[in-house]
Enzyme design. Structure first.
Site, PDB file in Angstrom:
ATOM      1  N   LYS A  24     -17.987   7.782  10.220  1.00  8.63           N
ATOM      2  CA  LYS A  24     -17.714   8.311   8.893  1.00  8.63           C
ATOM      3  C   LYS A  24     -18.987   8.977   8.370  1.00  8.63           C
ATOM      4  O   LYS A  24     -20.040   8.358   8.326  1.00  8.63           O
ATOM      5  CB  LYS A  24     -17.282   7.168   7.970  1.00  8.63           C
TER       6      LYS A  24
ATOM      7  N   GLU B 156      -2.375  -4.743  -1.608  1.00  7.01           N
ATOM      8  CA  GLU B 156      -2.177  -5.091  -3.008  1.00  7.01           C
ATOM      9  C   GLU B 156      -1.131  -6.179  -3.207  1.00  7.01           C
ATOM     10  O   GLU B 156      -1.275  -7.037  -4.095  1.00  7.01           O
ATOM     11  CB  GLU B 156      -1.791  -3.836  -3.803  1.00  7.01           C
TER      12      GLU B 156
ATOM     13  N   ARG C 292       2.049  -0.917  -6.480  1.00  3.76           N
ATOM     14  CA  ARG C 292       2.512  -1.398  -5.179  1.00  3.76           C
ATOM     15  C   ARG C 292       2.837  -2.890  -5.226  1.00  3.76           C
ATOM     16  O   ARG C 292       3.570  -3.395  -4.367  1.00  3.76           O
ATOM     17  CB  ARG C 292       1.441  -1.116  -4.118  1.00  3.76           C
TER      18      ARG C 292
END
Length: 630
Positions: free
Chosen positions: A288, A372, A400
């Site tokens: 990344k 979540e 969610r």
């Protein structure tokens, strides 16, 4: 950078480049991203990590016929550049420019829009199944980061892949990061694969793997590649007969891990995977932020950020703390004095500010990954043990966990503290990230308390009130970024539940400005008073329960009530005011200022508020119209 590279206006231009020019193209893309995003902001780190992957995908497959489904799609900038949008990349995340995620309406090459994690595999499986039903031959490729595999929907999808299709390619882009460093058993599992000695051996034999893929004995070699991959997958088992792949158990053939920055290796591997008549997963290892030292040194910061200085990676600073920073400092201080307070987040210690809590009280800090639903249930379990969980999740992601909020928190009346960062407009991130629906999805739930502060001092008071509240679930929404700059008092005070704050009395108009719309109400009050009107100003504080004694008393004596909210008008704060006034038999006209019944595009808050009428000018105009003075 090779300045002699021809322009890439379509995947066909990419396919026409000689293979040896592709590394130059990768470098050109990286430099374009680094320079462009320094001016626009955006998801720099994730896109720097998928440059070679994106090139290889478009070299081997043919969009829009073939389908690429990117999980979250924040890593889709390179895909946009390779599919006719390079000349508009400078408009990324700017109003009327390219969206920071993929949009079906933006390009025929964007087959699926996203913005939240964990959706891509299910959607890709649906596309592959639909293709099979139609007798098509196109390829469907799902690209998901390792963090996505902490999401429940991904496992639900994996459970069904083999049962629903015989051809699907999944790319597991493993960089050990989502927004923050990945956590949990799955992250450790992938790490055990990538760090096994056999992986280093695979790098050394990358040339031979190419020979395997391209050679005449490809069928015989494929079996060896398969066996080798299995040996890599579970290094903890030393008995070959006991070795088993997690993915094989789901009926998905595993290949890898391979270097995700080796373009020839990626191309040849995808050419091989195209020929497989079974669902496959390719595990690639990427960095990344590759190619930009500041992003490599601080992947969390450069996951998504605003403008920065290219040379140093430094970003502008503000003298005022953000709401997230005020939240984290306050809750951490409360927790130092109260051992029952615990903090929970879903892969966002940096974004929510909870990295402070993590550093100072690590034993009571829990990052559950991008999960979540689990986070909400986990908080419920903690609450049953007498703990005080502060569940800190962006408003757009908290939705969610809606079922858990209803079924587990509210029905059982468990005192979980829902802290919804980014409540309201989220600006440049666009419709997938605007927190414009939490009032609507929470206010119909019996027993829940919901509030929003107008400044930082009141915010800390509300957080203290939450810490002291034990009668059931309680929620707070607060906006992205800085507040007005009001310094919190030394000791917070506990607020009376359901009691509004009257700032000014008036007899013609009552302005009720919720949270970060209170300054708009203040400014509208001045303009209306300049026109000779008597204007009351109310800080409602409470979304539920509303202070109906206060609101009704003003509604009975003024000519117009005006509510202002950073939320959709349908089933929002103003709708609640109208309902309760109607129930009380009070028929004073109510003007509502808020977001219209549509998904709001990306852009700066100032531009979007002006465009959609969340402005002082529109507030004054609508109030005057209701008074018959337009």
């Amino acid at each position: 950078m090779d300045t002699q590279l021809p322009a890439i206006n379509s995947p066909a231009d990419l396919k026409a480049l000689p293979l040896e020019k592709l590394p130059d193209l990768a470098e050109k893309i990286r430099q374009t991203l680094i320079n462009t995003l320094s001016q626009t902001g955006g998801h720099l780190g994730p896109n720097l990590g998928v440059v070679e992957l994106s090139i290889a995908l478009h070299r081997v497959f043919d969009t829009p016929k073939d389908r690429f489904v990117f999980d979250v799609a924040h890593q889709g900038y390179v895909h946009k550049m390779l599919t006719g949008r390079w000349d508009r990349i400078h408009t990324i995340r700017q109003h009327d420019g390219l969206n920071g995620f993929l949009l079906r309406t933006e390009s025929e090459h964007d087959c699926y829009g996203a913005g939240h994690a964990g959706t891509a595999l299910s959607a890709a499986l649906g596309m592959a199944t639909g293709r099979d039903l139609a007798g098509g031959d196109e390829h469907v490729v799902c690209v998901a980061g390792d963090a996505a595999f902490t999401c429940g929907p991904v496992f639900e999808a994996m459970n069904n892949v083999a049962a629903h299709t015989k051809r699907l390619i999944v790319v597991l882009n493993d960089n050990e990061w989502s927004i923050d460093r990945n956590v949990g058993a799955i992250a450790k599992y992938f790490n055990s694969i990538a760090t096994h000695p056999a992986y280093a051996n695979l790098h050394q034999k990358a040339g031979k793997l190419l020979e395997f893929v391209l050679g005449e004995d490809a069928r015989r070699i494929a079996k060896k590649v398969e066996d080798h991959a299995k040996n890599i997958l579970l290094p903890q088992s030393q008995t070959p007969s006991n070795r088993s792949s997690l993915f094989d158990e789901f009926g998905i053939r595993y290949y890898g891990p391979i270097d995700g920055h080796n373009i020839p290796l990626l191309i040849q591997t995808f050419e091989f995977l195209k020929t497989q008549d079974e669902p496959v997963i390719l595990h690639i290892i990427t960095e990344k932020g590759r190619g930009y030292t500041p992003a490599l040194n601080d992947p969390g910061k450069f996951h998504g950020l605003g403008k920065y200085t290219v040379e140093t990676g430094e970003t502008p600073t503000s003298d005022k703390p953000t709401y997230s920073q005020v939240f984290a400092r306050s809750v951490t201080d409360f927790a130092k004095a109260d051992e029952k307070i615990v903090a929970i987040t879903g892969a966002m210690p940096g974004g929510t500010g909870l990295s402070v809590f993590k550093k100072e009280i690590p034993e009571r800090y829990y990052d559950v990954g991008i999960a979540e639903e689990h986070a909400a249930l986990f908080a419920c379990g903690l609450a049953t043990r007498g703990l005080k969980p502060f569940l800190t999740i962006y408003s757009t992601f908290m939705q969610r966990a809606f079922d858990m909020i209803v079924h587990d928190m509210a029905i059982q009346n468990l005192p979980v503290r829902l802290c919804m960062d980014r409540g309201g407009l989220s600006g440049d991130d666009g419709p997938t990230h605007h927190g414009l629906f939490d009032i609507a999805y929470l206010r119909g739930i019996p027993g829940i308390v919901h509030m929003q502060p107008r400044n930082e001092d009141e915010f800390v008071d509300m957080l203290w009130t939450m810490a002291c509240y034990e009668s059931g679930p309680i929620a707070i929404r607060y906006p992205r970024g800085n507040g007005p700059g009001v310094t919190p008092k030394d000791k917070p005070v506990r607020l009376e539940i359901g009691k509004a704050e009257v700032i000014a009395d008036g007899s013609d108009v009552a302005l009720i400005g919720l949270g970060d719309m209170f300054p708009v109400a203040e400014a509208a009050k001045k303009e209306l008073e300049a026109k000779g009107l008597s204007v009351a100003l109310i800080n409602p504080r409470w979304i539920k329960p509303l202070d109906m004694d206060c609101i009704a008393s003003f509604a009975r004596k003024v000519k117009v009530v005006c509510t202002l909210e950073d939320h959709v008008l349908r089933n929002g704060f103003g709708a609640g005011v109208i309902e309760q006034l109607s129930d009380a038999g009070i028929h004073t006209p109510v003007v509502r200022i808020g977001w219209p019944d549509q998904f709001i595009e990306h852009g700066t808050p100032s531009v979007l508020r002006k465009k959609h009428g969340l402005s002082v000018e529109n507030t004054v105009a609508k109030v005057l119209n209701a008074l018959g003075q337009a």
